[in-house]
Design a protein around this motif. Structure first.
Motif, PDB file in Angstrom:
ATOM      1  N   ASN A  58     -15.288 -16.292  26.968  1.00 44.11           N
ATOM      2  CA  ASN A  58     -15.299 -16.496  28.429  1.00 44.11           C
ATOM      3  C   ASN A  58     -15.350 -15.138  28.956  1.00 44.11           C
ATOM      4  N   ASP A  59     -14.069 -14.411  28.904  1.00 42.02           N
ATOM      5  CA  ASP A  59     -13.605 -13.348  30.214  1.00 42.02           C
ATOM      6  C   ASP A  59     -14.520 -12.264  29.869  1.00 42.02           C
ATOM      7  N   GLY A  60     -15.714 -11.914  27.796  1.00 41.50           N
ATOM      8  CA  GLY A  60     -16.047 -11.014  28.475  1.00 41.50           C
ATOM      9  C   GLY A  60     -15.489 -10.693  27.100  1.00 41.50           C
ATOM     10  N   PHE A  61     -14.450 -10.542  26.322  1.00 37.95           N
ATOM     11  CA  PHE A  61     -13.928  -9.644  24.866  1.00 37.95           C
ATOM     12  C   PHE A  61     -14.613 -10.258  23.604  1.00 37.95           C
ATOM     13  N   THR A  62     -15.077  -9.716  23.283  1.00 40.12           N
ATOM     14  CA  THR A  62     -15.901  -9.404  21.670  1.00 40.12           C
ATOM     15  C   THR A  62     -15.205  -8.333  20.440  1.00 40.12           C
ATOM     16  N   ALA A  63     -13.955  -7.885  20.653  1.00 42.63           N
ATOM     17  CA  ALA A  63     -13.755  -7.514  19.255  1.00 42.63           C
ATOM     18  C   ALA A  63     -12.165  -7.186  19.984  1.00 42.63           C
ATOM     19  N   PHE A  64     -11.302  -7.885  18.663  1.00 41.44           N
ATOM     20  CA  PHE A  64     -10.243  -8.143  18.524  1.00 41.44           C
ATOM     21  C   PHE A  64      -9.197  -8.297  16.996  1.00 41.44           C
ATOM     22  N   LEU A  65      -8.907  -7.589  17.774  1.00 45.20           N
ATOM     23  CA  LEU A  65      -7.526  -6.905  16.452  1.00 45.20           C
ATOM     24  C   LEU A  65      -5.966  -7.598  16.096  1.00 45.20           C
ATOM     25  N   SER A  66      -5.503  -7.544  14.643  1.00 40.16           N
ATOM     26  CA  SER A  66      -5.212  -8.294  14.919  1.00 40.16           C
ATOM     27  C   SER A  66      -4.634  -7.182  13.106  1.00 40.16           C
ATOM     28  N   GLY A  67      -2.662  -7.615  13.213  1.00 42.67           N
ATOM     29  CA  GLY A  67      -1.515  -6.704  12.292  1.00 42.67           C
ATOM     30  C   GLY A  67      -1.597  -7.086  10.916  1.00 42.67           C
ATOM     31  N   PHE A  68      -1.968  -8.790  10.423  1.00 42.77           N
ATOM     32  CA  PHE A  68      -2.580  -9.612   9.437  1.00 42.77           C
ATOM     33  C   PHE A  68      -1.314  -9.145   8.943  1.00 42.77           C
ATOM     34  N   ALA A  69      -0.887  -9.561   9.983  1.00 34.63           N
ATOM     35  CA  ALA A  69       1.360 -10.055   9.342  1.00 34.63           C
ATOM     36  C   ALA A  69       0.843 -11.292   9.128  1.00 34.63           C
ATOM     37  N   ASP A  70       1.909 -11.780   8.392  1.00 30.49           N
ATOM     38  CA  ASP A  70       1.518 -13.389   7.663  1.00 30.49           C
ATOM     39  C   ASP A  70       2.038 -14.087   9.038  1.00 30.49           C
ATOM     40  N   GLY A  71       1.639 -15.304   8.787  1.00 29.82           N
ATOM     41  CA  GLY A  71       2.031 -15.998  10.781  1.00 29.82           C
ATOM     42  C   GLY A  71       0.615 -16.186  11.102  1.00 29.82           C
ATOM     43  N   VAL A  72       1.025 -15.555  13.120  1.00 35.27           N
ATOM     44  CA  VAL A  72       0.442 -15.995  13.985  1.00 35.27           C
ATOM     45  C   VAL A  72      -0.708 -14.086  13.309  1.00 35.27           C
ATOM     46  N   ASP A  73      -0.562 -13.447  13.158  1.00 32.87           N
ATOM     47  CA  ASP A  73      -1.159 -12.826  13.289  1.00 32.87           C
ATOM     48  C   ASP A  73      -2.958 -13.608  12.430  1.00 32.87           C
ATOM     49  N   GLN A  74      -2.482 -13.620  11.122  1.00 32.13           N
ATOM     50  CA  GLN A  74      -3.720 -14.722  10.221  1.00 32.13           C
ATOM     51  C   GLN A  74      -3.992 -15.582  10.608  1.00 32.13           C
ATOM     52  N   ASN A  75      -3.174 -16.204  11.862  1.00 32.20           N
ATOM     53  CA  ASN A  75      -3.978 -18.005  12.039  1.00 32.20           C
ATOM     54  C   ASN A  75      -4.498 -17.146  13.249  1.00 32.20           C
ATOM     55  N   PHE A  76      -4.221 -16.403  13.770  1.00 32.23           N
ATOM     56  CA  PHE A  76      -5.560 -15.155  15.042  1.00 32.23           C
ATOM     57  C   PHE A  76      -7.305 -15.084  13.781  1.00 32.23           C
ATOM     58  N   ALA A  77      -6.950 -14.369  12.665  1.00 34.98           N
ATOM     59  CA  ALA A  77      -7.801 -13.676  11.911  1.00 34.98           C
ATOM     60  C   ALA A  77      -8.172 -15.110  12.100  1.00 34.98           C
ATOM     61  N   GLU A  78      -7.979 -16.068  11.266  1.00 31.94           N
ATOM     62  CA  GLU A  78      -8.657 -17.025  11.197  1.00 31.94           C
ATOM     63  C   GLU A  78     -10.136 -17.908  11.556  1.00 31.94           C
ATOM     64  N   ILE A  79      -8.976 -17.796  13.561  1.00 27.57           N
ATOM     65  CA  ILE A  79      -9.521 -18.051  14.331  1.00 27.57           C
ATOM     66  C   ILE A  79     -10.875 -17.804  15.107  1.00 27.57           C
ATOM     67  N   ILE A  80     -10.653 -16.408  14.957  1.00 23.87           N
ATOM     68  CA  ILE A  80     -11.990 -15.365  15.015  1.00 23.87           C
ATOM     69  C   ILE A  80     -13.130 -15.791  14.035  1.00 23.87           C
ATOM     70  N   LEU A  81     -12.570 -15.692  13.277  1.00 19.92           N
ATOM     71  CA  LEU A  81     -13.433 -15.966  12.202  1.00 19.92           C
ATOM     72  C   LEU A  81     -14.174 -17.124  11.822  1.00 19.92           C
ATOM     73  N   GLU A  82     -14.005 -18.240  12.725  1.00 17.77           N
ATOM     74  CA  GLU A  82     -14.252 -19.483  12.671  1.00 17.77           C
ATOM     75  C   GLU A  82     -14.957 -19.406  14.090  1.00 17.77           C
ATOM     76  N   MET A  83     -14.946 -19.158  14.672  1.00 23.77           N
ATOM     77  CA  MET A  83     -15.805 -18.320  15.543  1.00 23.77           C
ATOM     78  C   MET A  83     -17.135 -17.728  15.867  1.00 23.77           C
ATOM     79  N   GLN A  84     -16.367 -17.033  14.874  1.00 26.35           N
ATOM     80  CA  GLN A  84     -17.833 -16.130  14.736  1.00 26.35           C
ATOM     81  C   GLN A  84     -19.387 -16.780  14.144  1.00 26.35           C
ATOM     82  N   ASN A  85     -18.880 -18.058  14.141  1.00 30.15           N
ATOM     83  CA  ASN A  85     -19.600 -19.172  13.305  1.00 30.15           C
ATOM     84  C   ASN A  85     -21.130 -19.712  14.067  1.00 30.15           C
ATOM     85  N   GLU A  86     -19.977 -19.496  15.864  1.00 24.84           N
ATOM     86  CA  GLU A  86     -21.022 -20.007  16.489  1.00 24.84           C
ATOM     87  C   GLU A  86     -21.471 -19.191  17.277  1.00 24.84           C
TER      88      GLU A  86
END
Length: 171
Positions: free
Chosen positions: A35-63
């Motif tokens: 909503n604040d205009g961010f379009t690029a999202f960086l993840s370090g892909f560690a287990d846990g939070v990083d991968q949860n973040f990545a999953e959410i971004i990819l889900e939101m890409q559908n919309e």
């Protein structure tokens, strides 16, 4: 990287009873970033939070197909090990870009990855439990050092004791 960029940092060992809370809080922070205009999202892909973040971004890409997930990996063999697992292989394949910080493992490679992500981001989302050591607190310190906007998602019981050591300043 074009547009406004946001990265994430967080612990690999979030308690099981806090996982749902963390995922929901991450989703809310990502939605706010979008909503604040961010379009690029960086993840370090560690287990846990990083991968949860990545999953959410990819889900939101559908919309919102304008959203880009970018993996920032510390070293080549880490990428190779992620490609070995079906789930992380699919996440990496969905990334707009995969950045590998250096070829070989060195003791400071994770700090280099975290610094890179902060330097290339406008906002840092940190899932933080107050620990005085580790990658997340170092990433928070980088965010302060480079005067990046910091959004914290508090977890765990260590927060109050250590919070004064980091300061709470936000831009």
């Amino acid at each position: 990287m074009e547009g406004k960029t946001c990265c994430v940092s967080g612990h690999r060992d979030i308690l099981a009873d806090e996982t749902a809370h963390v995922k929901e809080a991450l989703r809310q922070e990502i939605e706010k970033a979008v909503n604040d205009g961010f379009t690029a999202f960086l993840s370090g892909f560690a287990d846990g939070v990083d991968q949860n973040f990545a999953e959410i971004i990819l889900e939101m890409q559908n919309e919102n197909p304008n959203l880009k997930l970018i993996a920032v990996l510390p070293y080549q063999k880490r990428m190779d090990s992620l490609y070995q697992k079906e789930h992380t292989n699919a996440l990496l394949d969905a990334c707009a870009e995969v950045i590998v910080i250096q070829e070989e493992y060195r003791p400071n490679v994770y700090a280099k990855r975290n610094r890179y992500m902060v330097e290339h981001s406008d906002r840092v989302i940190a899932v933080y439990d107050g620990r005085e050591k580790g990658g997340t607190v170092k990433t928070i310190r980088f965010a302060h050092q480079f005067r990046k906007e910091l959004r914290e998602i508090p977890v765990g019981l260590n927060l109050d004791k250590n919070r004064t050591n980091l300061g709470q300043s936000r831009r």
